[in-house]
Design an enzyme around this catalytic site. Structure first.
Site, PDB file in Angstrom:
ATOM      1  N   LYS A 225      14.250   7.603   2.077  1.00 43.85           N
ATOM      2  CA  LYS A 225      13.741   6.759   3.169  1.00 43.85           C
ATOM      3  C   LYS A 225      14.860   6.100   3.974  1.00 43.85           C
ATOM      4  O   LYS A 225      14.584   5.478   4.997  1.00 43.85           O
ATOM      5  CB  LYS A 225      12.815   5.672   2.601  1.00 43.85           C
TER       6      LYS A 225
ATOM      7  N   LYS B 285       6.906   1.271   9.002  1.00 43.31           N
ATOM      8  CA  LYS B 285       5.858   1.333   7.994  1.00 43.31           C
ATOM      9  C   LYS B 285       4.561   1.774   8.661  1.00 43.31           C
ATOM     10  O   LYS B 285       4.429   1.730   9.872  1.00 43.31           O
ATOM     11  CB  LYS B 285       5.648  -0.044   7.345  1.00 43.31           C
ATOM     12  N   GLY B 286       3.614   2.194   7.819  1.00 41.88           N
ATOM     13  CA  GLY B 286       2.286   2.468   8.344  1.00 41.88           C
ATOM     14  C   GLY B 286       1.844   3.905   8.296  1.00 41.88           C
ATOM     15  O   GLY B 286       0.754   4.228   8.773  1.00 41.88           O
TER      16      GLY B 286
ATOM     17  N   GLY C 211       0.782   5.173   5.827  1.00 49.71           N
ATOM     18  CA  GLY C 211      -0.425   5.050   5.003  1.00 49.71           C
ATOM     19  C   GLY C 211      -1.572   4.359   5.724  1.00 49.71           C
ATOM     20  O   GLY C 211      -2.670   4.247   5.181  1.00 49.71           O
TER      21      GLY C 211
ATOM     22  N   THR D  37       0.852  -1.193   0.000  1.00 49.33           N
ATOM     23  CA  THR D  37       0.000   0.000   0.000  1.00 49.33           C
ATOM     24  C   THR D  37       0.891   1.247   0.000  1.00 49.33           C
ATOM     25  O   THR D  37       1.961   1.246   0.599  1.00 49.33           O
ATOM     26  CB  THR D  37      -0.899  -0.028   1.246  1.00 49.33           C
ATOM     27  N   GLY D  38       0.413   2.304  -0.673  1.00 47.39           N
ATOM     28  CA  GLY D  38       1.182   3.553  -0.719  1.00 47.39           C
ATOM     29  C   GLY D  38       1.573   3.876  -2.151  1.00 47.39           C
ATOM     30  O   GLY D  38       1.308   3.099  -3.077  1.00 47.39           O
TER      31      GLY D  38
ATOM     32  N   GLU E  20      -0.311  -5.207   6.074  1.00 48.91           N
ATOM     33  CA  GLU E  20       1.017  -5.246   5.436  1.00 48.91           C
ATOM     34  C   GLU E  20       1.952  -6.188   6.186  1.00 48.91           C
ATOM     35  O   GLU E  20       2.720  -6.939   5.579  1.00 48.91           O
ATOM     36  CB  GLU E  20       1.634  -3.843   5.419  1.00 48.91           C
TER      37      GLU E  20
ATOM     38  N   THR F 140       4.531   4.133  -3.687  1.00 51.75           N
ATOM     39  CA  THR F 140       5.559   3.329  -4.342  1.00 51.75           C
ATOM     40  C   THR F 140       4.989   1.954  -4.717  1.00 51.75           C
ATOM     41  O   THR F 140       5.225   1.451  -5.821  1.00 51.75           O
ATOM     42  CB  THR F 140       6.797   3.175  -3.430  1.00 51.75           C
TER      43      THR F 140
END
Ligand code: A5P
Length: 234
Positions: free
Chosen positions: A124, A97-98, A100, A29-30, A106, A32
């Site tokens: 990043k 992560k997260g 999003g 998700t996101g 995920e 990229t």
């Protein structure tokens, strides 16, 4: 000068080199991960037999729009390859992560993957987790204030994530607490402490999970590998 979007695309395109016919893919998700999904859609349109397990309702919708066949994770315990973005990557390839909001699904899909490939632009990469991003913590709405207080007692400054003025809701109906730690010295210890708080459903520390990180740099893709993790590539 390449844009961040160009660098994300570079990493996403490189990840297509890990895709083989017949694979079940964990679809991240996101922004990229979306670029990777577009590449997968091209492979499917070209006749490659692929199926995806989406990590969010947004990714499921995008996959349907792009013609990428989906399969339910309820019918399987593993996927061949998961590809996803990240908010921070440290030198050990541990991740935050997260941002999003999809960290719960995920993490399950990444853990269930034979290979987990992370795709990022070079912004990043961080020397230490937590230098820029908060640690997103998904909490059940019933206990969110207690969870926030518990995170504060671990040293965090905590914000309840909001969207359009309302408390943000994940695909699972939960809230997200963004926890900033002044010094995230031991991510492993902290991950255990966060997970032990009643009401916490999941958190965005993805430790020892990524086998490969593909970094878009504008001067070619850098491939970072964690020793001992499978990195099969055609
Ligand atoms: C989604 O919940 C996140 O884990 C994303 O993977 C992360 O925020 C990276 O997103 P971008 O690819 O949009 O930077």
């Amino acid at each position: 000068m390449p844009s961040t979007g160009d660098l994300k695309r570079e990493a996403a395109e490189a990840a297509l080199g890990y895709v083989k016919p017949g694979m079940v893919l964990g679809l991240g998700t996101g922004s990229t991960a979306r670029l990777f999904l577009e590449g997968v859609a091209r492979l499917v349109a070209g006749g490659m037999d692929l199926k995806g397990v989406p990590t969010s309702l947004a990714t499921a919708g995008a996959a349907k729009d792009l013609g990428v066949p989906l399969t339910s994770f309820e019918e399987r315990a593993s996927v061949d390859l998961a590809v996803d973005g990240a908010d921070e990557v440290d030198p050990k390839l541990d991740l935050i992560k997260g941002l999003g909001g999809a960290l719960f699904r995920e993490k399950i899909v990444a853990a269930a993957a034979q290979q987990f490939v992370v795709i990022v632009d070079e912004s990043k990469l961080v020397p230490r987790l937590g230098v820029r991003a908060p640690v997103p913590v998904e909490v059940h709405p019933f206990g969110w204030r207690f969870a926030a207080k518990s995170l504060e007692s671990l040293g965090a400054t905590v914000d309840l994530r909001r969207a359009s003025g309302e408390a943000f809701r994940t695909d699972n109906g939960n809230h997200i607490l963004d926890a900033r730690f002044p010094s995230l010295a031991s991510a492993e210890r902290l991950a255990g402490q966060i997970a032990a708080i009643p009401g916490v459903v999941g958190h965005g520390l993805f430790l020892k999970m990524a086998g490969t990180v593909l970094v878009g740099t504008g001067k070619g893709v850098r491939t970072l590998r964690r020793p001992g993790k499978p990195t099969r590539r055609s």
